[in-house]
Design a protein around this motif. Sequence first.
Motif, short mmCIF file in Angstrom:
data_model
loop_
_atom_site.label_atom_id
_atom_site.label_comp_id
_atom_site.label_asym_id
_atom_site.label_seq_id
_atom_site.Cartn_x
_atom_site.Cartn_y
_atom_site.Cartn_z
N ASN A 5 1.30 -3.88 5.57
CA ASN A 5 1.27 -2.72 6.19
C ASN A 5 1.81 -1.54 5.49
OD1 ASN A 5 3.14 -4.81 8.88
ND2 ASN A 5 3.39 -5.61 7.70
N ASP A 6 0.70 -2.36 4.86
CA ASP A 6 1.27 -0.65 3.91
C ASP A 6 0.22 0.37 4.19
OD1 ASP A 6 -1.45 -2.76 3.13
OD2 ASP A 6 -1.51 -1.86 1.46
N LEU A 7 -0.90 0.43 4.37
CA LEU A 7 -1.75 1.25 5.23
C LEU A 7 -0.33 2.59 5.65
CD1 LEU A 7 -4.55 3.71 4.25
CD2 LEU A 7 -4.96 2.78 6.05
N ALA A 8 -0.35 1.79 6.73
CA ALA A 8 1.19 2.25 8.32
C ALA A 8 2.47 3.04 7.51
CB ALA A 8 1.87 1.01 8.83
N LEU A 9 2.68 1.90 6.41
CA LEU A 9 3.89 2.15 5.73
C LEU A 9 4.13 3.65 4.43
CD1 LEU A 9 5.77 -1.07 4.74
CD2 LEU A 9 6.20 0.91 6.24
N GLU A 10 2.34 3.93 4.31
CA GLU A 10 2.37 4.51 3.13
C GLU A 10 1.94 6.10 3.88
OE1 GLU A 10 0.82 7.79 1.11
OE2 GLU A 10 -0.98 7.29 2.76
#
Length: 179
Positions: free
Chosen positions: A63-68
Motif C-alpha cells: 500500500n506504500d505507493l498509494a499511501l504516499e
Amino acid sequence: MHIVDSQVHLWAAESPDRPWPPGRAPEAQKPYPIVKETMLFQMDLAKVSRVVIVPPRGRANRNDLALEAARSYPDRFAVMGRLAVQKPESRAVVADWRKQPGMLGMRFTFHNEHYRHLLTDGSMDWFWPAAEKAGIPLMVLVPGALDHLDRIAGKHPGLKLVIDHVGIKRARQGAQGLR
C-alpha cells in the motif's frame, strides 16, 4: 460538484524491490508505471477531482505507493488498501488500519478459485469480527458468490461492505469478449 473515481490503480516501475508478479504479464507487455503525477494529469484532463486508489493485486499487497500519494495530495487521493489476511502479522494491524493517513478501508477480490476459498475455508474467520469492531469499510469483488458474503454479513451486521459490480459474474465471450 466533485467527480470521484472510486477505483484507480498506481504502480511503480518494475525493479528488484518491486517485481511484477510472475505470469501476470509477458516481458514485452509489462505495464509502464502509473504514478501519482501521471494520475493527477489524467484526472485534470478528465475533470475528476478525487480518486480512491486500490493497490493492484499481486504486488505483494503493498500500500506504500498509494499511501504516499494520499499523503502528498490528501484533497485528491484516498486509499482502499490491501491486507494479506493469511499472514499472521496481519492480525496486528487491523485495529489501527484507519489511523494511516489517507486510508479509507480495505479492498478484497474473491473473483476466482484462487481467492474464493478464503470466503469458505475459515482462513478469514478471525478477520470479519476484527474489521467489524474497527469499523473498517470493505470493498469486495465477489462475482457469483454473494451467498458467501450474505452469510458473513449475517454473522457480522456491523460490517461496512461495498460490493463491486453488484456481485455479477461476467461470462467469457470468445477471445475478444467480456471476461
